[in-house]
Design a protein around this motif. Structure first.
Motif, short mmCIF file in Angstrom:
data_model
loop_
_atom_site.label_atom_id
_atom_site.label_comp_id
_atom_site.label_asym_id
_atom_site.label_seq_id
_atom_site.Cartn_x
_atom_site.Cartn_y
_atom_site.Cartn_z
N VAL A 58 0.84 -1.20 0.00
CA VAL A 58 0.00 0.00 0.00
C VAL A 58 0.88 1.26 0.00
N GLY A 59 1.88 1.27 0.88
CA GLY A 59 2.77 2.42 0.98
C GLY A 59 3.47 2.75 -0.33
N VAL A 60 3.48 1.78 -1.25
CA VAL A 60 4.05 2.03 -2.57
C VAL A 60 3.38 3.23 -3.25
N GLY A 61 2.12 3.49 -2.92
CA GLY A 61 1.42 4.61 -3.52
C GLY A 61 2.10 5.94 -3.25
N TYR A 62 2.65 6.09 -2.03
CA TYR A 62 3.36 7.33 -1.69
C TYR A 62 4.72 7.40 -2.38
N ARG A 63 5.38 6.25 -2.52
CA ARG A 63 6.67 6.26 -3.22
C ARG A 63 6.47 6.58 -4.70
N ILE A 64 5.38 6.07 -5.27
CA ILE A 64 5.04 6.43 -6.65
C ILE A 64 4.78 7.93 -6.76
N ARG A 65 4.01 8.45 -5.80
CA ARG A 65 3.70 9.88 -5.79
C ARG A 65 4.96 10.74 -5.84
N ASP A 66 5.91 10.44 -4.95
CA ASP A 66 7.09 11.28 -4.84
C ASP A 66 8.00 11.16 -6.05
N LYS A 67 8.17 9.94 -6.57
CA LYS A 67 9.07 9.76 -7.71
C LYS A 67 8.47 10.34 -8.99
N VAL A 68 7.15 10.20 -9.17
CA VAL A 68 6.50 10.78 -10.35
C VAL A 68 6.62 12.30 -10.31
N LEU A 273 4.91 7.88 -15.74
CA LEU A 273 3.99 7.22 -14.82
C LEU A 273 4.15 5.70 -14.85
N ILE A 274 4.15 5.12 -16.04
CA ILE A 274 4.26 3.66 -16.14
C ILE A 274 5.62 3.18 -15.64
N ASP A 275 6.68 3.87 -16.02
CA ASP A 275 8.02 3.46 -15.57
C ASP A 275 8.13 3.47 -14.06
N VAL A 276 7.62 4.52 -13.43
CA VAL A 276 7.71 4.62 -11.97
C VAL A 276 6.86 3.54 -11.30
N ILE A 277 5.66 3.33 -11.80
CA ILE A 277 4.79 2.30 -11.21
C ILE A 277 5.46 0.93 -11.28
N GLU A 278 6.07 0.61 -12.42
CA GLU A 278 6.71 -0.70 -12.56
C GLU A 278 7.93 -0.82 -11.65
N GLU A 279 8.73 0.23 -11.58
CA GLU A 279 9.92 0.20 -10.72
C GLU A 279 9.54 0.05 -9.25
N GLU A 280 8.61 0.87 -8.80
CA GLU A 280 8.24 0.86 -7.39
C GLU A 280 7.45 -0.38 -7.01
#
Length: 346
Positions: A58-68, A273-280
Motif C-alpha cells: 500500500v505504501g508504494v502509492g506514496y513512493r510512486i507519488r514522490d518519484k513521479v 507514470l508507467i516506468d515509476v509504477i513498474e519500478e516501485e
C-alpha cells in the motif's frame, strides 16, 4: 543484504510512526504528507486503496507519488488516497470505470469483479508463494494476458504489489480441517472466494473490510481469511490469537488505471507514470517478502500461535476445489489456467 534491508525498513516505519505522532496524533496519515506543494501540477492522478500505508504493498502509492513528481518536474501529481478515503472497493471500481478517479490499488479478490481472468491469482494453490508470484509477473506471456483482461471495461492493469500469503486468523486454534469446520470465516466481497469456501464446505460470511473489527470483537465471526501482514498491522491479532498457515494464495493489490484518462495524458508523462509504477511495484514486492517474515515474528513475540496446515489437508483442499477450477477455468479460459498452472508448477 536482506538483514540490512530489514533493519532499514524497520527504521523507516518507526520514523514514519514517530513523525505522524509528532505532527498530529489524530491524523494517521500525517507522516505521509508530501514534501512539496502539489497545487501547481498540470495533471492529477487520483489513486485509491482501502488499507493502511504501513503495509508495503500500500505504501508504494506514496513512493510512486514522490518519484513521479520528481521525474515529471512537478507536472503530474499522484494524489494517493489509502484507508478507504474514497469508499469501499466496489464503489471505487464504479468510480474508476466512470473516470471519477483515475487509479486504484485494488485487492486481487475485488479485482475479479472487473474481469474474470483477474481471479486467477485467487484460485487456491495456483499463485500461492512469493516465488510463484515472481515467475508469474516476470513472464511476458502469463502476465501479458493478465494485463489485457480488463481493457473491455476501459481499465488498464499496470502492475501488482502484495500483502503476503493467505491463511486463517482465528479466535480458537485451527490445527486441521476438522477444526476449521467449527469456524465462521469472514471472506471478501468477491465471487471467487465465495466459490472456494463453498467447495471447501466451510462456514463463511461475506463482509466489507471496515465491518470486520466489530464483527470479530462481538463474535459475529470468529475467523478471518487474510494474511499475517494485514492481521498484525491492523491489530486483528489483538482479538484473533491464532493463525493457520494455509498458504493457498498471495494477497495482491492490482494497480488498475482508467485507460481513457491515460490516453489523454501527454506521451512523456505516460512514460514517466508507467516506468515509476513498474519500478516501485517491483521494489515493493521485494519489501513484502521481508515484511511477511517480520510481521510473523512480531506476532509470535506478542503471543500469537501459528499452525501449519498438513500436506494431507492441503491435498484435500486442492481436491475439494476441483469444481472451482472447472467453473473458473471456463470464465478465465481453460487454456490460460492450464498454462499458468503448468508454468508455475505445483
Amino acid at each position: 543484504m536482506k538483514k540490512s534491508i530489514s533493519i532499514l525498513l524497520t527504521l523507516v516505519v518507526l520514523a514514519w510512526g514517530g513523525a505522524a505522532l509528532a505532527a498530529d496524533p489524530n491524523d494517521p496519515l500525517a507522516a505521509w504528507k508530501p514534501a512539496f506543494d502539489p497545487k501547481g501540477a498540470e495533471f492529477t492522478y487520483i489513486l485509491s486503496n482501502v488499507s493502511h500505508p504501513a503495509i508495503e504493498g500500500v505504501g508504494v502509492g506514496y513512493r510512486i507519488r514522490d518519484k513521479v513528481w520528481e521525474r515529471s518536474g512537478g507536472r503530474l501529481y499522484v494524489d494517493f488516497r489509502p484507508l478507504s478515503q474514497l469508499g469501499g472497493e466496489k464503489d471505487v471500481i464504479s468510480k474508476l470505470k466512470m473516470g471519477a478517479i483515475q487509479g486504484m490499488l485494488s485487492s486481487s479478490v475485488a479485482a475479479a469483479n472487473v474481469a474474470d481472468k483477474l481471479g486467477i491469482v485467487n484460485l487456491p494453490y495456483v499463485v500461492d508463494s512469493f516465488d510463484k508470484l515472481d515467475r508469474f509477473r516476470q513472464s511476458e506471456e502469463l502476465f501479458g494476458e493478465f494485463k489485457q483482461s480488463a481493457l473491455n471495461s476501459g481499465i488498464m492493469v499496470v502492475d501488482i504489489t502484495g500483502y503476503g500469503t493467505y491463511g486463517w486468523a482465528t479466535t480458537t486454534p485451527v490445527r486441521n480441517l476438522e477444526d476449521a469446520k467449527k469456524v465462521n470465516f469472514r471472506i471478501a466481497q468477491a465471487p471467487v472466494n465465495t466459490d472456494i469456501y463453498k467447495s471447501w464446505g466451510l462456514k463463511f460470511t461475506v463482509m466489507p473490510w471496515p465491518d470486520v473489527p466489530q464483527a470479530l470483537q462481538t463474535g459475529v465471526i470468529n475467523g478471518l481469511d487474510h494474511t499475517p501482514i494485514v492481521c498484525n498491522i491492523t491489530k486483528k491479532f489483538d482479538v484473533a490469537k491464532y493463525f493457520t498457515q494455509v498458504d493457498y494464495a498471495q494477497g495482491l493489490f492490482v494497480h488498475l488505471m482508467n485507460k481513457r484518462w491515460f490516453d489523454k495524458l501527454p506521451k512523456d508523462l505516460q512514460t514517466v507514470l508507467i516506468d515509476v509504477i513498474e519500478e516501485e511495484s517491483a521494489a515493493s514486492r521485494d519489501r513484502t517478502r521481508i515484511q511477511h517474515d517480520e510481521q510473523v515474528a512480531d506476532a509470535k513475540a506478542k503471543g500469537v500461535e501459528f499452525y501449519a496446515l498438513s500436506a494431507d489437508d492441503r491435498a484435500r483442499l486442492i481436491e475439494m476445489a476441483a469444481p472451482v477450477y472447472q467453473s473458473w477455468g471456463a470464465k478465465i479460459g481453460p487454456d490460460y489456467l492450464q498454462k499458468v498452472r503448468s508454468t508455475l508448477g505445483p
